[in-house]
Scaffold this active site. Structure first.
Site, mmCIF file in Angstrom:
data_model
loop_
_atom_site.group_PDB
_atom_site.id
_atom_site.type_symbol
_atom_site.label_atom_id
_atom_site.label_comp_id
_atom_site.label_asym_id
_atom_site.label_seq_id
_atom_site.Cartn_x
_atom_site.Cartn_y
_atom_site.Cartn_z
ATOM 1 N N HIS A 278 11.163 13.002 -3.802
ATOM 2 C CA HIS A 278 10.451 12.086 -2.892
ATOM 3 C C HIS A 278 10.557 12.555 -1.445
ATOM 4 O O HIS A 278 11.519 12.214 -0.753
ATOM 5 C CB HIS A 278 11.050 10.672 -3.006
ATOM 6 C CG HIS A 278 10.704 10.003 -4.292
ATOM 7 N ND1 HIS A 278 9.559 9.259 -4.470
ATOM 8 C CD2 HIS A 278 11.342 9.988 -5.483
ATOM 9 C CE1 HIS A 278 9.505 8.807 -5.704
ATOM 10 N NE2 HIS A 278 10.586 9.232 -6.340
ATOM 11 N N GLY B 141 6.192 -17.099 18.196
ATOM 12 C CA GLY B 141 6.658 -16.416 19.409
ATOM 13 C C GLY B 141 7.292 -15.080 19.071
ATOM 14 O O GLY B 141 7.599 -14.294 19.945
ATOM 15 N N GLY B 142 7.466 -14.815 17.780
ATOM 16 C CA GLY B 142 8.007 -13.524 17.349
ATOM 17 C C GLY B 142 6.936 -12.445 17.457
ATOM 18 O O GLY B 142 5.759 -12.742 17.685
ATOM 19 N N VAL B 143 7.362 -11.206 17.254
ATOM 20 C CA VAL B 143 6.452 -10.072 17.443
ATOM 21 C C VAL B 143 5.288 -10.120 16.441
ATOM 22 O O VAL B 143 4.124 -9.966 16.819
ATOM 23 C CB VAL B 143 7.221 -8.741 17.253
ATOM 24 C CG1 VAL B 143 6.298 -7.556 17.449
ATOM 25 C CG2 VAL B 143 8.393 -8.669 18.204
ATOM 26 N N ASP B 144 5.610 -10.354 15.162
ATOM 27 C CA ASP B 144 4.585 -10.196 14.137
ATOM 28 C C ASP B 144 3.446 -11.203 14.285
ATOM 29 O O ASP B 144 2.274 -10.834 14.293
ATOM 30 C CB ASP B 144 5.204 -10.333 12.740
ATOM 31 C CG ASP B 144 6.371 -9.389 12.546
ATOM 32 O OD1 ASP B 144 6.494 -8.439 13.338
ATOM 33 O OD2 ASP B 144 7.161 -9.600 11.615
ATOM 34 N N SER B 145 3.797 -12.489 14.395
ATOM 35 C CA SER B 145 2.712 -13.467 14.481
ATOM 36 C C SER B 145 1.956 -13.302 15.790
ATOM 37 O O SER B 145 0.744 -13.511 15.849
ATOM 38 C CB SER B 145 3.231 -14.896 14.301
ATOM 39 O OG SER B 145 4.142 -15.237 15.310
ATOM 40 N N SER B 146 2.651 -12.876 16.851
ATOM 41 C CA SER B 146 1.964 -12.691 18.136
ATOM 42 C C SER B 146 0.937 -11.569 18.039
ATOM 43 O O SER B 146 -0.196 -11.708 18.502
ATOM 44 C CB SER B 146 2.959 -12.328 19.244
ATOM 45 O OG SER B 146 3.890 -13.353 19.392
ATOM 46 N N CYS C 102 6.510 12.705 -7.664
ATOM 47 C CA CYS C 102 7.243 12.093 -8.781
ATOM 48 C C CYS C 102 6.290 11.754 -9.930
ATOM 49 O O CYS C 102 5.737 12.649 -10.545
ATOM 50 C CB CYS C 102 8.042 10.892 -8.284
ATOM 51 S SG CYS C 102 9.259 10.339 -9.488
ATOM 52 N N TYR C 103 6.042 10.476 -10.194
ATOM 53 C CA TYR C 103 5.088 10.107 -11.250
ATOM 54 C C TYR C 103 3.733 10.767 -10.979
ATOM 55 O O TYR C 103 3.044 11.223 -11.900
ATOM 56 C CB TYR C 103 4.949 8.582 -11.282
ATOM 57 C CG TYR C 103 3.919 8.057 -12.242
ATOM 58 C CD1 TYR C 103 4.264 7.709 -13.547
ATOM 59 C CD2 TYR C 103 2.588 7.891 -11.853
ATOM 60 C CE1 TYR C 103 3.312 7.223 -14.427
ATOM 61 C CE2 TYR C 103 1.630 7.408 -12.728
ATOM 62 C CZ TYR C 103 2.001 7.068 -14.017
ATOM 63 O OH TYR C 103 1.066 6.593 -14.884
ATOM 64 N N GLY D 95 5.881 6.055 -9.472
ATOM 65 C CA GLY D 95 5.626 4.806 -10.175
ATOM 66 C C GLY D 95 6.622 4.645 -11.303
ATOM 67 O O GLY D 95 7.260 5.612 -11.719
ATOM 68 N N LYS E 25 7.645 -2.350 11.285
ATOM 69 C CA LYS E 25 7.931 -3.080 12.523
ATOM 70 C C LYS E 25 7.600 -2.263 13.780
ATOM 71 O O LYS E 25 6.957 -2.765 14.699
ATOM 72 C CB LYS E 25 9.417 -3.455 12.532
ATOM 73 C CG LYS E 25 9.784 -4.462 13.592
ATOM 74 C CD LYS E 25 9.370 -5.825 13.151
ATOM 75 C CE LYS E 25 9.814 -6.921 14.054
ATOM 76 N NZ LYS E 25 9.562 -8.232 13.453
ATOM 77 N N GLU F 194 9.016 11.457 1.034
ATOM 78 C CA GLU F 194 8.804 10.343 1.974
ATOM 79 C C GLU F 194 10.103 9.647 2.365
ATOM 80 O O GLU F 194 10.164 8.920 3.341
ATOM 81 C CB GLU F 194 7.813 9.331 1.381
ATOM 82 C CG GLU F 194 8.319 8.496 0.192
ATOM 83 C CD GLU F 194 8.202 9.206 -1.158
ATOM 84 O OE1 GLU F 194 8.186 10.446 -1.187
ATOM 85 O OE2 GLU F 194 8.164 8.507 -2.181
#
Ligand code: XMP
Length: 507
Positions: free
Chosen positions: A167, A221-226, A80-81, A53, A363, A169
């Site tokens: 970090h 028609g994209g991946v996310d909204s579908s 870290c923090y 943070g 994604k 990650e």
């Protein structure tokens, strides 16, 4: 409910990456901010991670977790923090470092630690701090150091309390994944979480939340909204209406593919053929930003027209995913995503709340969720496609003829790339119509036709990109087919520019 590792978020920029690293070990993980002890207990975590943070643990604005978390008999990892918070709360000292560390730093392990099982004694880790731990709390020992940070890691192994200043990650930390795997083992996790469980739990939660309410989703028609739409349909069925606006600037056959994919799901699917409407608005417009604006605004107008007929809804469903949240700053994600994809939220659509079921996912995790939900591979593994569609892959004025040329050329290019099996290695690839015409010869006659540009890029983050070195035979086959099969094209160029200075799209 699966076993869960709880990430307590103190505002660091890599926090969702922490969650991702845990999920990669098949352990469910949630990120929460500002939880009190009661709520932490109620979540019954098998492990707790304190994130990085921007604050100082001794500052007036310091956010600190309840000290009792160290007595829950649950392993804790401070990063870290989070490491400094652990040190401070348990009686150690944290002060500004004489030398702050930023970037790749050599870390050396000191002694043995379960957290570092199998980790090289010396390795590179990602550092980003101005404070550091000076004195470790009672019963803690130092387990790693750097030249400028003698306490780069510490632990109270008997209580399973671990802290790292670096970090793990971030992928720059070479041994980071191993460290997470070790922590997951320390937590005694069974590693039985799968994306299917996430999907099932999300669907249940959405069903409880929305109940008999009505949802509305703008599908690009994209991946996310579908994926977001299908997840909602599993939860509330016909109480969800998906509005798919075909602006006529999609790739060849794309609208039909989206419609076919969605016909299999239990939801109200409304497809609007608005191609003519968009072309009319775009007539005579050549300036790229103007084109983008017109397409974005028109999308909203079409969506509003449909929404008006549907009437008030309770929930507006958005396919916001985690990188959008980062891009926009926490809390503002909905606005940015819709700007990015559909040009802004329709002011006038009447809804109570925005639902973003993919907010925590990256994604590739969204694609995995899509597969679990039964979306076809053609939709799930689709490469990114910009909201304004082919409108920004046609330089200059957009006309029906130019749309058709670029659709045909792009379909051939994609077919050749996939036939050669090189598509898996590419981040994005497409054909664009340059507004340039040049002289050619076909049969015995002179032609004066358009040039198509082919683009293929490699990138991790789409902020920078390099041009892919496509095999020559793929390029030449695509070029031959395009000039032979697409009327109005007599030349094909390959775009070798990096981003920057070019961009991925042409406008
Ligand atoms: P550029 O051209 O900026 O593209 O290098 C970077 C990435 O963003 C996509 N892109 C968009 N996506 N709406 C979107 O949803 C847009 O207006 C838009 N413009 C660019 C582009 O396809 C590439 O993946």
């Amino acid at each position: 409910m699966s076993e869960m590792i709880l990430v307590l978020d103190f505002g660091g920029q890599y926090n969702q990456l922490i969650a991702r690293r845990v999920r990669e070990n098949n352990v469910y993980c949630e990120v929460h901010t500002g939880l009190d002890l009661e709520r932490i207990r109620a979540l019954q975590p098998v492990g707790i991670i304190l994130t990085g943070g921007p604050r100082s643990v001794y500052g007036e604005d310091a956010l600190l977790p309840p000290t009792e978390i160290f007595e829950l008999n649950v392993p804790v990892l401070g990063i870290c923090y989070g490491a400094q918070a652990m040190a401070k709360l348990l009686g150690g000292t944290v002060k500004p470092a004489q030398v702050s560390e930023y970037g790749k730093t050599q870390v050396e392990l000191v002694g043995a630690s379960k957290l570092f099982a199998g980790v090289e004694k010396k390795s590179v880790a990602w550092m980003s701090h101005t404070d550091r731990i000076f004195d470790v709390p009672e019963n803690f020992s130092v387990t790693a150091s750097t030249v400028n940070c003698p306490v780069a890691a510490m632990e109270d192994a008997a209580k399973n309390l671990y802290a790292v200043q670096f970090h793990p990650e971030v992928l720059h930390t070479v041994e980071g994944k191993k460290i997470f795997a070790n922590f997951v083992d320390i937590c005694g996790c069974k590693r039985d979480w799968r994306m299917s469980s996430f999907v099932a739990e999300s669907v249940n939660r959405l069903r409880e939340k929305i109940g008999g309410g009505k949802g509305l989703c703008a599908l690009s028609g994209g991946v996310d909204s579908s994926v977001a739409a299908v997840m909602l349909s599993h939860a509330v069925g016909k109480n969800l209406t998906c509005v798919f606006v075909d602006h006529g600037l999609l790739r060849k056959n794309e609208a039909a593919e989206v419609e076919a994919a969605f016909s299999k799901f239990d939801l109200n699917f409304v497809k609007i053929d608005a191609g003519e409407r968009f072309l009319t608005k775009l007539r005579g417009v050549t300036e790229p930003e103007r084109k983008r604006k017109i397409i974005g605004e028109e999308f909203i107008r079409v969506f509003e027209d449909v929404a008006k007929k549907i009437g008030a809804v309770d929930y507006l469903v958005q396919g916001t995913i985690y990188p959008d949240v980062i891009e926009s700053g926490l809390g503002k994600s909905a606005v940015i995503k819709s700007h990015h994809n559909v040009g802004g939220l329709p002011d006038f659509v009447d809804f109570k709340e925005i639902v973003e079921p993919l907010r925590l996912l990256f994604k590739d995790e969204v694609r995995q969720a899509g597969r679990e939900l039964g979306l076809p591979e053609t939709l799930v593994s689709r490469q990114p496609f910009p909201g304004p569609g082919l409108g920004i892959r046609i330089i200059g004025e957009v006309t029906a003829q130019k749309v058709s040329i670029v659709q045909e050329a792009d379909a051939i290019y994609r077919e050749e790339i996939s036939r050669a099996g090189v598509d898996k290695n590419l981040s994005q690839y497409f054909a664009a119509l340059t507004n340039m015409r040049s002289v050619g010869v076909m049969g015995d006659g002179r032609t004066y036709d358009f040039a198509i540009a082919l683009r293929a890029v490699l990138t991790d983050d789409f902020m920078t990109a390099e041009a892919a070195q496509l095999p020559w035979d793929v390029l030449s086959r695509a070029a031959n087919r395009i000039v032979n099969e697409v009327k109005g094209v007599n030349r094909v160029l390959y775009d070798c520019t990096t981003k920057p200075p070019a961009t991925i799209e042409f406008e």
